[in-house]
Every structure is written in C-alpha cells, then in structure tokens.
Scaffold this motif. Structure first.
Motif, PDB file in Angstrom:
ATOM      1  N   ASP A  52      17.138 -14.213  20.189  1.00  0.00           N
ATOM      2  CA  ASP A  52      17.502 -14.644  18.828  1.00  0.00           C
ATOM      3  C   ASP A  52      18.979 -14.421  18.538  1.00  0.00           C
ATOM      4  N   LEU A  53      19.530 -13.309  19.043  1.00  0.00           N
ATOM      5  CA  LEU A  53      20.965 -13.051  18.866  1.00  0.00           C
ATOM      6  C   LEU A  53      21.796 -14.112  19.584  1.00  0.00           C
ATOM      7  N   ILE A  54      21.374 -14.465  20.785  1.00  0.00           N
ATOM      8  CA  ILE A  54      22.104 -15.499  21.541  1.00  0.00           C
ATOM      9  C   ILE A  54      22.073 -16.817  20.783  1.00  0.00           C
ATOM     10  N   LEU A  55      20.909 -17.197  20.252  1.00  0.00           N
ATOM     11  CA  LEU A  55      20.815 -18.432  19.457  1.00  0.00           C
ATOM     12  C   LEU A  55      21.702 -18.371  18.225  1.00  0.00           C
ATOM     13  N   ALA A  56      21.705 -17.230  17.551  1.00  0.00           N
ATOM     14  CA  ALA A  56      22.549 -17.073  16.362  1.00  0.00           C
ATOM     15  C   ALA A  56      24.027 -17.160  16.721  1.00  0.00           C
ATOM     16  N   ILE A  57      24.406 -16.585  17.846  1.00  0.00           N
ATOM     17  CA  ILE A  57      25.792 -16.621  18.265  1.00  0.00           C
ATOM     18  C   ILE A  57      26.201 -18.039  18.648  1.00  0.00           C
ATOM     19  N   ILE A  58      25.290 -18.777  19.276  1.00  0.00           N
ATOM     20  CA  ILE A  58      25.583 -20.182  19.580  1.00  0.00           C
ATOM     21  C   ILE A  58      25.841 -20.928  18.281  1.00  0.00           C
ATOM     22  N   CYS A  59      24.997 -20.697  17.280  1.00  0.00           N
ATOM     23  CA  CYS A  59      25.217 -21.333  15.972  1.00  0.00           C
ATOM     24  C   CYS A  59      26.507 -20.838  15.342  1.00  0.00           C
ATOM     25  N   LYS A  60      26.820 -19.556  15.519  1.00  0.00           N
ATOM     26  CA  LYS A  60      28.015 -18.946  14.946  1.00  0.00           C
ATOM     27  C   LYS A  60      29.289 -19.548  15.517  1.00  0.00           C
TER      28      LYS A  60
END
Length: 105
Positions: free
Chosen positions: A95-103
């Motif tokens: 989930d952190l990786i997905l959020a960072i991709i969005c970030k």
C-alpha cells in the motif's frame, strides 16, 4: 517548521489530515493540484487509506524537517529512518508503494 498555509488531505475512508503546505508538496500530484487551484477546501486521495496516508505524511514530514546540509549526523539519521520506515508487513508495504507511486505522479 512553520508554514503560512495548511493543506487538508482526505483519505479514501474519509479521515482528514491537516498538513503544512511544505509537507504536502513533497507529493508532485498534490503540488500540481495546488498550483492548478484544485485544492480550495481539501484534496481527496481516493486510493489511499488513512493508515497509509498517516505513514506517508510521517515520511514527508521527516524529509522536510531534516536539514539539507552535509551534516553526517542528519544524513545518517535520515537513512536510519528510511530503513526503519519500510520495516512493515507485506500488505502495508504494498500500500505504501502504491501511495508513493500516486505521490510521485
């Protein structure tokens, strides 16, 4: 750290987070939304839960608050923080990786 403007981020589960603009603009997506005038009241983040958003905010705050000097102590402190930050269960890390991709978009 003091900022003249506060940004409200809203997670997918409806929780809101008030953060200094200098922290929020660590995200290129949020930075562009602010620059384009799309952040009048709050910025919805429909793909990021409050649990993950709070961790992303923690990460951004730490990177904003750490001095950009050649100070070895600050550099080592940040490396340790980054290393410890990703010591989470696999689901949270995903989930952190997905959020960072969005970030970073």
């Amino acid at each position: 750290m003091s900022s003249s403007k506060t940004i409200v981020l809203r997670s997918s589960d409806g929780e809101t987070f008030e953060v200094d603009e200098v922290v929020a603009v660590e995200s290129q997506t949020i930075k562009h939304m602010i620059e384009d005038g799309c952040a009048d009241t709050s910025i919805p983040l429909p793909n990021v839960t409050s649990k993950i958003l709070s961790k992303v905010i923690e990460y951004c705050k730490k990177h904003v608050e750490t001095p950009n000097s050649d100070e070895k102590v600050a550099e080592e402190d940040l490396k340790t923080f980054d290393s410890d930050f990703v010591k989470v269960d696999q689901g949270t890390l995903f989930d952190l990786i997905l959020a960072i991709i969005c970030k970073r978009n």
